[in-house]
Design a protein around this motif. Sequence first.
Motif, PDB file in Angstrom:
ATOM      1  N   PRO A   1      85.701 -23.391 -53.610  1.00 31.94           N
ATOM      2  CA  PRO A   1      84.734 -23.157 -54.691  1.00 31.94           C
ATOM      3  C   PRO A   1      83.757 -22.031 -54.353  1.00 31.94           C
ATOM      4  O   PRO A   1      83.539 -21.698 -53.187  1.00 31.94           O
ATOM      5  N   ILE A   2      83.180 -21.478 -55.384  1.00 29.07           N
ATOM      6  CA  ILE A   2      82.129 -20.474 -55.249  1.00 29.07           C
ATOM      7  C   ILE A   2      80.799 -21.187 -55.452  1.00 29.07           C
ATOM      8  O   ILE A   2      80.645 -21.960 -56.406  1.00 29.07           O
ATOM      9  N   GLU A   3      79.857 -20.936 -54.573  1.00 26.13           N
ATOM     10  CA  GLU A   3      78.545 -21.560 -54.716  1.00 26.13           C
ATOM     11  C   GLU A   3      77.741 -20.865 -55.802  1.00 26.13           C
ATOM     12  O   GLU A   3      77.760 -19.634 -55.911  1.00 26.13           O
ATOM     13  N   VAL A   4      77.065 -21.671 -56.593  1.00 28.98           N
ATOM     14  CA  VAL A   4      76.136 -21.160 -57.604  1.00 28.98           C
ATOM     15  C   VAL A   4      74.840 -21.949 -57.440  1.00 28.98           C
ATOM     16  O   VAL A   4      74.860 -23.169 -57.275  1.00 28.98           O
ATOM     17  N   SER A   5      73.738 -21.246 -57.451  1.00 26.64           N
ATOM     18  CA  SER A   5      72.458 -21.924 -57.253  1.00 26.64           C
ATOM     19  C   SER A   5      72.011 -22.631 -58.526  1.00 26.64           C
ATOM     20  O   SER A   5      72.382 -22.241 -59.644  1.00 26.64           O
ATOM     21  N   GLU A   6      71.207 -23.655 -58.335  1.00 28.44           N
ATOM     22  CA  GLU A   6      70.626 -24.364 -59.477  1.00 28.44           C
ATOM     23  C   GLU A   6      69.839 -23.397 -60.362  1.00 28.44           C
ATOM     24  O   GLU A   6      69.898 -23.480 -61.584  1.00 28.44           O
ATOM     25  N   GLY A   7      69.125 -22.479 -59.731  1.00 33.71           N
ATOM     26  CA  GLY A   7      68.341 -21.497 -60.476  1.00 33.71           C
ATOM     27  C   GLY A   7      69.217 -20.585 -61.319  1.00 33.71           C
ATOM     28  O   GLY A   7      68.881 -20.262 -62.458  1.00 33.71           O
ATOM     29  N   GLN A   8      70.352 -20.156 -60.753  1.00 37.67           N
ATOM     30  CA  GLN A   8      71.274 -19.301 -61.497  1.00 37.67           C
ATOM     31  C   GLN A   8      71.871 -20.052 -62.677  1.00 37.67           C
ATOM     32  O   GLN A   8      71.959 -19.530 -63.789  1.00 37.67           O
ATOM     33  N   LEU A   9      72.265 -21.292 -62.443  1.00 34.76           N
ATOM     34  CA  LEU A   9      72.854 -22.100 -63.510  1.00 34.76           C
ATOM     35  C   LEU A   9      71.838 -22.312 -64.635  1.00 34.76           C
ATOM     36  O   LEU A   9      72.173 -22.162 -65.817  1.00 34.76           O
ATOM     37  N   ALA A  10      70.604 -22.614 -64.278  1.00 31.31           N
ATOM     38  CA  ALA A  10      69.557 -22.805 -65.289  1.00 31.31           C
ATOM     39  C   ALA A  10      69.285 -21.504 -66.047  1.00 31.31           C
ATOM     40  O   ALA A  10      69.099 -21.515 -67.273  1.00 31.31           O
ATOM     41  N   HIS A  11      69.265 -20.392 -65.331  1.00 37.57           N
ATOM     42  CA  HIS A  11      69.043 -19.083 -65.952  1.00 37.57           C
ATOM     43  C   HIS A  11      70.144 -18.787 -66.971  1.00 37.57           C
ATOM     44  O   HIS A  11      69.872 -18.375 -68.100  1.00 37.57           O
ATOM     45  N   GLU A  12      71.382 -19.001 -66.583  1.00 37.28           N
ATOM     46  CA  GLU A  12      72.497 -18.732 -67.489  1.00 37.28           C
ATOM     47  C   GLU A  12      72.490 -19.678 -68.678  1.00 37.28           C
ATOM     48  O   GLU A  12      72.806 -19.281 -69.805  1.00 37.28           O
ATOM     49  N   PHE A  13      72.129 -20.939 -68.448  1.00 36.72           N
ATOM     50  CA  PHE A  13      72.099 -21.905 -69.541  1.00 36.72           C
ATOM     51  C   PHE A  13      71.040 -21.505 -70.572  1.00 36.72           C
ATOM     52  O   PHE A  13      71.301 -21.549 -71.778  1.00 36.72           O
ATOM     53  N   ALA A  14      69.877 -21.081 -70.115  1.00 35.57           N
ATOM     54  CA  ALA A  14      68.832 -20.621 -71.031  1.00 35.57           C
ATOM     55  C   ALA A  14      69.309 -19.379 -71.802  1.00 35.57           C
ATOM     56  O   ALA A  14      69.069 -19.257 -73.015  1.00 35.57           O
ATOM     57  N   HIS A  15      69.997 -18.487 -71.111  1.00 32.39           N
ATOM     58  CA  HIS A  15      70.547 -17.281 -71.749  1.00 32.39           C
ATOM     59  C   HIS A  15      71.575 -17.666 -72.819  1.00 32.39           C
ATOM     60  O   HIS A  15      71.567 -17.129 -73.933  1.00 32.39           O
ATOM     61  N   LEU A  16      72.454 -18.604 -72.490  1.00 34.59           N
ATOM     62  CA  LEU A  16      73.453 -19.066 -73.450  1.00 34.59           C
ATOM     63  C   LEU A  16      72.781 -19.701 -74.667  1.00 34.59           C
ATOM     64  O   LEU A  16      73.167 -19.415 -75.812  1.00 34.59           O
ATOM     65  N   LEU A  17      71.786 -20.536 -74.449  1.00 34.82           N
ATOM     66  CA  LEU A  17      71.109 -21.176 -75.578  1.00 34.82           C
ATOM     67  C   LEU A  17      70.484 -20.149 -76.505  1.00 34.82           C
ATOM     68  O   LEU A  17      70.536 -20.304 -77.741  1.00 34.82           O
ATOM     69  N   ARG A  18      69.911 -19.081 -75.950  1.00 29.65           N
ATOM     70  CA  ARG A  18      69.345 -18.015 -76.790  1.00 29.65           C
ATOM     71  C   ARG A  18      70.430 -17.350 -77.631  1.00 29.65           C
ATOM     72  O   ARG A  18      70.231 -17.085 -78.816  1.00 29.65           O
ATOM     73  N   LYS A  19      71.580 -17.095 -77.032  1.00 34.24           N
ATOM     74  CA  LYS A  19      72.699 -16.498 -77.775  1.00 34.24           C
ATOM     75  C   LYS A  19      73.179 -17.445 -78.870  1.00 34.24           C
ATOM     76  O   LYS A  19      73.444 -17.023 -80.000  1.00 34.24           O
ATOM     77  N   LEU A  20      73.301 -18.734 -78.529  1.00 35.81           N
ATOM     78  CA  LEU A  20      73.804 -19.701 -79.492  1.00 35.81           C
ATOM     79  C   LEU A  20      72.828 -19.941 -80.641  1.00 35.81           C
ATOM     80  O   LEU A  20      73.257 -20.251 -81.755  1.00 35.81           O
ATOM     81  N   GLU A  21      71.543 -19.811 -80.386  1.00 38.78           N
ATOM     82  CA  GLU A  21      70.572 -19.960 -81.475  1.00 38.78           C
ATOM     83  C   GLU A  21      70.842 -18.949 -82.583  1.00 38.78           C
ATOM     84  O   GLU A  21      70.616 -19.234 -83.751  1.00 38.78           O
ATOM     85  N   GLN A  22      71.366 -17.786 -82.217  1.00 38.06           N
ATOM     86  CA  GLN A  22      71.709 -16.750 -83.198  1.00 38.06           C
ATOM     87  C   GLN A  22      73.095 -16.984 -83.812  1.00 38.06           C
ATOM     88  O   GLN A  22      73.256 -16.869 -85.015  1.00 38.06           O
ATOM     89  N   ARG A  23      74.083 -17.278 -82.976  1.00 37.68           N
ATOM     90  CA  ARG A  23      75.475 -17.340 -83.425  1.00 37.68           C
ATOM     91  C   ARG A  23      75.907 -18.708 -83.927  1.00 37.68           C
ATOM     92  O   ARG A  23      76.746 -18.804 -84.818  1.00 37.68           O
ATOM     93  N   ASP A  24      75.388 -19.765 -83.305  1.00 37.65           N
ATOM     94  CA  ASP A  24      75.841 -21.122 -83.621  1.00 37.65           C
ATOM     95  C   ASP A  24      74.679 -22.099 -83.405  1.00 37.65           C
ATOM     96  O   ASP A  24      74.648 -22.835 -82.412  1.00 37.65           O
ATOM     97  N   PRO A  25      73.711 -22.087 -84.337  1.00 36.64           N
ATOM     98  CA  PRO A  25      72.517 -22.922 -84.169  1.00 36.64           C
ATOM     99  C   PRO A  25      72.820 -24.412 -83.975  1.00 36.64           C
ATOM    100  O   PRO A  25      72.127 -25.086 -83.214  1.00 36.64           O
TER     101      PRO A  25
END
Length: 142
Positions: A87-111
Amino acid sequence: MRLWSLHPALLDAKGLVALWREGLLAQAVLAGATRGYRHHPQLVRFRAHPMPLTAIAAYLHAVADEAEARSYRFDRAKLPPREDVTPIEVSEGQLAHEFAHLLRKLEQRDPARAARLSGTAPLPHPLMRVVPGPVAEWEVGR
């Protein structure tokens, strides 16, 4: 290029298709089959892996698994056979950062999808192993 550390099940249809295309591009870059994107920061963790091509293939197989679960047809002939991979390690901070980024994208594309995911814990991609830590150094726009 965005190679999400998040589980592909979290992505909307556009995001999943984009991830497949970008993952195939990453595979070509790691194989030395293209001149563009060679220094893209999203590839740092794959290049650091002891078996970069096996790792990106495992990553893409998980994306294809999600596509099949949604009855999409992603061409697995573009991938080498599935192999066991560290496996590739991913930090909790990175995962949280990406999740927040995804939610912002989804608010526009798929509320509706954004609303369903809001308040849930981010699931990692099956290739990723979550470890404590901040947003990754390679993340653009930190």
